[in-house]
Design an enzyme around this catalytic site. Structure first.
Site, PDB file in Angstrom:
ATOM      1  N   ARG A  77       0.692  -1.035   0.056  1.00 59.28           N
ATOM      2  CA  ARG A  77       0.017  -0.267  -0.034  1.00 59.28           C
ATOM      3  C   ARG A  77       1.020   1.101  -0.062  1.00 59.28           C
ATOM      4  NH1 ARG A  77       1.840   1.887   3.826  1.00 59.28           N
ATOM      5  NH2 ARG A  77       0.997   3.836   3.806  1.00 59.28           N
ATOM      6  N   GLY A  78       0.330   2.373  -0.257  1.00 56.15           N
ATOM      7  CA  GLY A  78       0.731   3.801  -0.635  1.00 56.15           C
ATOM      8  C   GLY A  78       1.169   3.894  -1.951  1.00 56.15           C
ATOM      9  N   ALA A  79       0.921   5.186  -2.389  1.00 58.33           N
ATOM     10  CA  ALA A  79       0.717   5.370  -3.719  1.00 58.33           C
ATOM     11  C   ALA A  79       2.011   4.970  -4.392  1.00 58.33           C
ATOM     12  CB  ALA A  79       0.539   7.083  -3.976  1.00 58.33           C
TER      13      ALA A  79
ATOM     14  N   ARG B 105      -7.009  -0.543  -7.279  1.00 58.58           N
ATOM     15  CA  ARG B 105      -7.434   0.656  -6.296  1.00 58.58           C
ATOM     16  C   ARG B 105      -7.688   1.821  -7.254  1.00 58.58           C
ATOM     17  NH1 ARG B 105      -4.060   1.410  -0.922  1.00 58.58           N
ATOM     18  NH2 ARG B 105      -6.295   2.366  -0.365  1.00 58.58           N
TER      19      ARG B 105
ATOM     20  N   GLN C 179      -2.633   2.655   9.960  1.00 59.20           N
ATOM     21  CA  GLN C 179      -1.128   2.940   9.126  1.00 59.20           C
ATOM     22  C   GLN C 179      -0.344   3.489  10.263  1.00 59.20           C
ATOM     23  OE1 GLN C 179      -4.232   3.363   7.500  1.00 59.20           O
ATOM     24  NE2 GLN C 179      -3.842   2.778   5.211  1.00 59.20           N
TER      25      GLN C 179
ATOM     26  N   ASP D 129      -1.907  11.131  -2.533  1.00 55.06           N
ATOM     27  CA  ASP D 129      -2.170   9.971  -3.470  1.00 55.06           C
ATOM     28  C   ASP D 129      -2.643  10.497  -5.170  1.00 55.06           C
ATOM     29  OD1 ASP D 129      -3.012   8.698  -0.660  1.00 55.06           O
ATOM     30  OD2 ASP D 129      -2.874   6.810  -2.255  1.00 55.06           O
TER      31      ASP D 129
ATOM     32  N   ASN E 278      -5.498  12.564  -0.256  1.00 56.59           N
ATOM     33  CA  ASN E 278      -4.498  11.744   0.765  1.00 56.59           C
ATOM     34  C   ASN E 278      -5.359  10.900   1.689  1.00 56.59           C
ATOM     35  OD1 ASN E 278      -1.992  10.953   1.589  1.00 56.59           O
ATOM     36  ND2 ASN E 278      -2.111  12.045   3.207  1.00 56.59           N
ATOM     37  N   LYS E 279      -4.910  10.220   2.485  1.00 56.46           N
ATOM     38  CA  LYS E 279      -5.566   9.379   3.335  1.00 56.46           C
ATOM     39  C   LYS E 279      -6.520  10.163   4.205  1.00 56.46           C
ATOM     40  CE  LYS E 279      -5.564   5.862   3.984  1.00 56.46           C
ATOM     41  NZ  LYS E 279      -6.321   5.074   3.209  1.00 56.46           N
TER      42      LYS E 279
HETATM   43  O1  MRU Z   1      -4.722   3.269   1.870  1.00 49.25           O
HETATM   44  P1  MRU Z   1      -3.160   3.569   1.834  1.00 49.25           P
HETATM   45  O2  MRU Z   1      -2.491   3.046   3.132  1.00 49.25           O
HETATM   46  O3  MRU Z   1      -2.612   2.859   0.639  1.00 49.25           O
HETATM   47  O4  MRU Z   1      -3.063   5.204   1.768  1.00 49.25           O
HETATM   48  C1  MRU Z   1      -1.804   5.567   1.858  1.00 49.25           C
HETATM   49  C2  MRU Z   1      -1.766   7.297   1.821  1.00 49.25           C
HETATM   50  O5  MRU Z   1      -2.772   7.762   1.908  1.00 49.25           O
HETATM   51  C3  MRU Z   1      -0.521   7.981   1.725  1.00 49.25           C
HETATM   52  O6  MRU Z   1      -0.434   9.192   2.393  1.00 49.25           O
HETATM   53  C4  MRU Z   1      -0.048   8.135   0.170  1.00 49.25           C
HETATM   54  O7  MRU Z   1      -0.163   7.159  -0.412  1.00 49.25           O
HETATM   55  C5  MRU Z   1       1.412   8.497   0.182  1.00 49.25           C
HETATM   56  S1  MRU Z   1       2.363   7.149   0.411  1.00 49.25           S
HETATM   57  C6  MRU Z   1       4.082   7.984   0.178  1.00 49.25           C
END
Ligand code: MRU
Length: 352
Positions: A56-58, A99, A202, A243, A253-254
């Protein structure tokens, strides 16, 4: 103050490993209590792992998807890249659908599609080289962003971050967490607060664990403690990842990032977004056009497998939100810093 950053000390975890014939993903559903890699032998296994948040994470899901394309290539017989394209396209579509919100996924797949279209008989090697380049460039971008973002932070600052934006979410070092690592290494940051990041935690499960590997001692807070923390004056910057950053600077973002930005503005706390240019989407004009992923409401009914809500209740579980550009003081990419981002500043930096 010493501005040098010891990257070996501050970057010890790798969530994505290419073995030469399979993709190994550090299973982020099991952290911090089990450090286990899941093996993916085909592109559908990678798509499923992205959807399940194993990875996970963009930036990390873009990199994993690129290796997924390399795996998909093994199922296809073709004499050139352009001949292979139609046969590989369905696998690309399935990876892309895993996603919706992080543009890095579509961006990496578009990049793989582009090199494939131009490749000759060595198209499989071309794909593998491109996937490795996407990962290598991400690591380099994060290191550069770390230095650029840290330079904005006054020595003696406390910072608050959200979600996990570290090595676990990228090829290494991290985006917002890279800025924080660099700020700590340079003696600018003396306190790091991390929000739990309900519902998937997270922050609680990943960020504080990751920082502890570096010898950085973060302070975990409940997401609902953020405004009060800001009121105490203990943080000067909120630093988050992204993201998708739109053409006007609006940033997805999250979930929970938007309320942090509102609270930060109210308390005179600065708000920084750190993300590589692969997260910038100049084709999406404003945040209203971003598709926000909604996940299973069941994520809200339990903590660590123990049910916390009564049976038969309803829930709404959007997992990203959009922070309007007016609330952002600085967007930091590897290309530089955009202060007070708006459409003109974004177009000057990224064209389009
Ligand atoms: O649902 P996730 O854990 O994939 O969400 C991640 C985030 O929102 C991060 O802040 C974003 O992807 C940046 S990661 C360098």
């Amino acid at each position: 103050m010493n501005d040098a950053i010891d990257f070996d000390r501050y970057d010890r975890i790798r969530p994505i490993r290419w073995t030469g014939d399979a993709l190994e993903l550090l299973d982020q559903r099991k952290l911090p209590f089990a450090v286990e890699y899941v093996r993916c032998d085909d592109s559908d296994a990678v798509a499923a792992a992205i959807h399940a948040l194993t990875v996970r994470g963009a930036p990390a899901i873009g990199i994993a998807a690129a290796w997924g394309v390399v795996l998909a290539a093994r199922e296809v017989e073709a004499g050139s890249g352009v001949d292979a394209l139609p046969a590989i396209e369905p696998a690309l579509q399935r990876l892309n659908a895993a996603r919706p919100t992080a543009v890095n996924l579509a961006w990496a797949l578009a990049r793989m599609r582009r090199v494939l279209a131009g490749a000759g008989s060595d198209w499989r090697e071309v794909l593998a080289r491109e996937a490795q380049a996407i990962a290598d460039e991400d690591l380099a971008a994060n290191r550069r962003m770390g230095a650029l973002g840290a330079a904005l932070i006054e020595p003696g600052s406390g910072v608050l971050t959200h979600c996990n934006t570290g090595s676990l979410a990228t090829a290494g070092f991290g985006t917002a967490l890279g800025v924080i690592r660099a700020g700590v290494a340079q003696g600018r940051i003396d306190a790091v607060f991390a929000g739990e990041t309900r519902p998937w935690l997270q922050g609680a499960r990943l960020t504080v664990w990751e920082l502890e590997q570096d010898g950085i001692a973060p302070t975990l807070i409940a997401d609902s403690a953020a405004s009060y923390l800001m009121k105490t004056g203990k943080v000067r910057w909120v630093i988050v990842g992204a993201d998708r950053i739109c053409a006007n600077g609006d940033t997805a973002n999250k979930i929970g990032t938007y309320q942090l930005a509102i609270a930060a503005r109210h308390h005179g706390v600065h708000f920084m977004v750190a993300a590589p240019s692969s997260t910038v989407d100049m084709d999406t004009l404003t945040g209203d056009a971003i598709e926000i992923e909604e996940r299973d409401p069941g994520e809200l009914f339990a903590v660590g497998g123990t049910r916390t809500a009564a049976e038969r209740v309803g829930a709404w579980n959007p997992v990203f939100d959009v922070t309007p550009h007016e609330l952002i003081d600085a967007i930091v990419t590897e290309r530089g810093v955009i202060e007070r981002p708006d459409e003109a500043a974004m177009r000057a930096a990224f064209g389009g």
